[in-house]
Design an enzyme around this catalytic site. Structure first.
Site, mmCIF file in Angstrom:
data_model
loop_
_atom_site.group_PDB
_atom_site.id
_atom_site.type_symbol
_atom_site.label_atom_id
_atom_site.label_comp_id
_atom_site.label_asym_id
_atom_site.label_seq_id
_atom_site.Cartn_x
_atom_site.Cartn_y
_atom_site.Cartn_z
ATOM 1 N N ASP A 10 22.991 19.558 9.796
ATOM 2 C CA ASP A 10 21.889 19.058 10.620
ATOM 3 C C ASP A 10 22.478 18.168 11.702
ATOM 4 O O ASP A 10 23.624 17.737 11.619
ATOM 5 C CB ASP A 10 20.909 18.258 9.735
ATOM 6 C CG ASP A 10 19.764 17.659 10.539
ATOM 7 O OD1 ASP A 10 19.096 18.429 11.263
ATOM 8 O OD2 ASP A 10 19.544 16.441 10.481
ATOM 9 N N SER A 11 21.645 17.815 12.676
ATOM 10 C CA SER A 11 22.072 16.910 13.744
ATOM 11 C C SER A 11 22.296 15.487 13.226
ATOM 12 O O SER A 11 22.924 14.695 13.902
ATOM 13 C CB SER A 11 21.000 16.889 14.833
ATOM 14 O OG SER A 11 19.762 16.521 14.259
ATOM 15 N N TYR A 42 19.831 15.827 18.635
ATOM 16 C CA TYR A 42 20.086 17.063 19.376
ATOM 17 C C TYR A 42 18.819 17.452 20.176
ATOM 18 O O TYR A 42 18.918 18.158 21.182
ATOM 19 C CB TYR A 42 20.397 18.225 18.420
ATOM 20 C CG TYR A 42 21.778 18.247 17.787
ATOM 21 C CD1 TYR A 42 22.667 17.172 17.874
ATOM 22 C CD2 TYR A 42 22.190 19.378 17.073
ATOM 23 C CE1 TYR A 42 23.924 17.231 17.274
ATOM 24 C CE2 TYR A 42 23.448 19.450 16.472
ATOM 25 C CZ TYR A 42 24.312 18.380 16.566
ATOM 26 O OH TYR A 42 25.540 18.449 15.967
ATOM 27 N N GLY A 43 17.672 17.016 19.691
ATOM 28 C CA GLY A 43 16.367 17.443 20.228
ATOM 29 C C GLY A 43 16.250 17.451 21.742
ATOM 30 O O GLY A 43 15.801 18.430 22.326
ATOM 31 N N CYS A 73 18.460 21.973 10.663
ATOM 32 C CA CYS A 73 17.900 21.440 11.904
ATOM 33 C C CYS A 73 17.052 22.498 12.627
ATOM 34 O O CYS A 73 17.536 23.593 12.932
ATOM 35 C CB CYS A 73 19.064 21.015 12.798
ATOM 36 S SG CYS A 73 18.567 20.262 14.334
ATOM 37 N N ASN A 74 15.807 22.151 12.906
ATOM 38 C CA ASN A 74 14.925 23.086 13.630
ATOM 39 C C ASN A 74 15.432 23.338 15.048
ATOM 40 O O ASN A 74 15.326 24.451 15.560
ATOM 41 C CB ASN A 74 13.507 22.501 13.721
ATOM 42 C CG ASN A 74 12.731 22.638 12.442
ATOM 43 O OD1 ASN A 74 11.895 23.511 12.300
ATOM 44 N ND2 ASN A 74 13.003 21.778 11.476
ATOM 45 N N THR A 75 15.984 22.286 15.671
ATOM 46 C CA THR A 75 16.464 22.425 17.051
ATOM 47 C C THR A 75 17.616 23.432 17.098
ATOM 48 O O THR A 75 17.627 24.345 17.926
ATOM 49 C CB THR A 75 16.916 21.045 17.582
ATOM 50 O OG1 THR A 75 15.826 20.128 17.438
ATOM 51 C CG2 THR A 75 17.338 21.106 19.015
ATOM 52 N N GLU A 152 12.754 7.395 11.267
ATOM 53 C CA GLU A 152 14.022 6.706 10.979
ATOM 54 C C GLU A 152 13.828 5.192 10.888
ATOM 55 O O GLU A 152 14.635 4.498 10.284
ATOM 56 C CB GLU A 152 15.080 7.062 12.034
ATOM 57 C CG GLU A 152 15.469 8.512 11.922
ATOM 58 C CD GLU A 152 16.800 8.859 12.559
ATOM 59 O OE1 GLU A 152 17.504 7.961 13.028
ATOM 60 O OE2 GLU A 152 17.115 10.065 12.579
ATOM 61 N N CYS A 184 10.320 20.164 12.385
ATOM 62 C CA CYS A 184 11.394 19.183 12.597
ATOM 63 C C CYS A 184 11.713 18.554 11.244
ATOM 64 O O CYS A 184 10.792 18.293 10.450
ATOM 65 C CB CYS A 184 10.940 18.114 13.592
ATOM 66 S SG CYS A 184 12.128 16.777 13.799
ATOM 67 N N THR A 185 12.994 18.320 11.023
ATOM 68 C CA THR A 185 13.432 17.763 9.733
ATOM 69 C C THR A 185 12.735 16.452 9.364
ATOM 70 O O THR A 185 12.566 16.145 8.191
ATOM 71 C CB THR A 185 14.942 17.460 9.807
ATOM 72 O OG1 THR A 185 15.213 16.761 11.034
ATOM 73 C CG2 THR A 185 15.768 18.722 9.737
ATOM 74 N N HIS A 186 12.357 15.677 10.381
ATOM 75 C CA HIS A 186 11.809 14.341 10.117
ATOM 76 C C HIS A 186 10.325 14.329 9.770
ATOM 77 O O HIS A 186 9.834 13.360 9.215
ATOM 78 C CB HIS A 186 12.003 13.454 11.352
ATOM 79 C CG HIS A 186 13.415 13.057 11.608
ATOM 80 N ND1 HIS A 186 14.424 13.971 11.796
ATOM 81 C CD2 HIS A 186 13.992 11.829 11.710
ATOM 82 C CE1 HIS A 186 15.563 13.329 12.004
ATOM 83 N NE2 HIS A 186 15.323 12.027 11.966
HETATM 84 N N1 DGL Z 1 17.056 17.560 13.117
HETATM 85 C C1 DGL Z 1 16.282 17.668 14.318
HETATM 86 C C2 DGL Z 1 15.293 18.840 14.166
HETATM 87 O O1 DGL Z 1 14.913 19.237 13.088
HETATM 88 C C3 DGL Z 1 15.560 16.373 14.648
HETATM 89 C C4 DGL Z 1 16.484 15.258 15.132
HETATM 90 C C5 DGL Z 1 17.193 15.568 16.405
HETATM 91 O O2 DGL Z 1 16.572 15.587 17.484
HETATM 92 O O3 DGL Z 1 18.397 15.787 16.345
HETATM 93 O O4 DGL Z 1 14.887 19.390 15.150
#
Ligand code: DGL
Length: 265
Positions: A10-11, A42-43, A73-75, A152, A184-186
């Protein structure tokens, strides 16, 4: 090969929500997690840079002899799935396809909402996959970048989060969606507030959880499941250990993390 770990990246630490789902779904699988905490988020970055980072993250996991790769990571799953598939030659699962398929299964009125980072929404990967599977479904997307720092910061049931959720989700609410993909993971961390704001009739889809279910199916199909019933080994690697790392990490993972190693890519 079957006892080798599943590699997840993940990012940053958000992907620990996906590790949590994997640990619940597959308690006997060894796991290796890499979170690129030095370069998160990364978003908002450009797709070219994300593809470069995704390649390096994958190479790190390959050096650990993983048997498959999960892009938490979705991104990255939105803009760089092909990069990871090309370089790894192992089975690769991103979170977009599983989340999209589950949303299609759940929707009754064929109106699905998608929320995610700027790149995830701009890439249109979720709506494109949904349209390919069922062209009669309408999707409505909204980037919700502030949800990442709020999660976060641990603002889980906080009035500030609720206020921002109202601002972001209003557009989707008036579209009368009945299903909302947490792309998104969060976002699973904020699911209480999101549910409250969007209304209890809307079904929330946790794309990481859907991916964990798909990982089990894939391991069975490929004959890659770990036959051992011993306690699994879960290792955590990050590219930096920032302030409040353990506290936030354990919030996302839902349990103690143990030792975390730092690596420089
Ligand atoms: N992990 C990223 C996602 O799921 C979210 C955090 C980021 O922007 O890196 O898209």
């Amino acid at each position: 090969m079957n006892t080798n770990p599943i590699g997840i990246f993940d990012s940053g630490i958000g992907g620990l929500t996906v590790v949590k789902s994997l640990m619940e779904q597959l308690p006997y699988e060894n796991l290796i997690y890499f979170g690129d905490t030095a370069r998160v988020p990364y978003g908002p970055k450009s797709p070219q840079v994300i593809r470069e980072y995704a390649l390096q993250d994958t190479e790190f996991l390959l050096s650990k002899n993983v048997k498959m790769i999960v892009i938490a990571c979705n991104t990255v799953s939105s803009v760089a799935l092909d990069v990871v598939q090309k370089v790894s030659k192992l089975p690769v699962i991103g979170v977009i396809q599983p989340g999209a398929e589950k949303a299609i299964e759940e929707t009754k009125n064929k109106r699905i909402g998608v929320i995610g980072t700027i790149n995830t929404i701009l890439s249109k990967t979720y709506p494109n996959i949904i349209r390919q599977i069922d062209s009669s479904i309408e999707t409505f997307s909204k980037a919700c970048p502030l949800f990442v720092p709020l999660a976060e910061e641990g603002f889980i049931n906080h009035t500030a989060t609720e206020l921002i959720a109202k601002e972001y989700l209003f557009e989707l609410k008036i579209k009368k969606i009945d299903t909302l993909i947490l792309g998104c993971t969060h976002y699973p961390i904020l699911s209480n507030v999101i549910q409250k704001v969007i209304g209890d009739k809307v079904k929330l889809i946790d794309s990481g959880k859907c991916a964990a279910e798909k990982v089990e199916i894939l391991l069975n199909e490929k004959g890659l499941k770990n036959p051992s019933k011993l306690k699994a080994n879960v290792e955590f690697y990050v590219s930096d250990i920032p302030h409040k790392f353990t506290e936030i990490g354990e919030l996302f993972l839902g349990k103690k993390m143990g030792r975390v190693k730092t690596v420089h890519l």
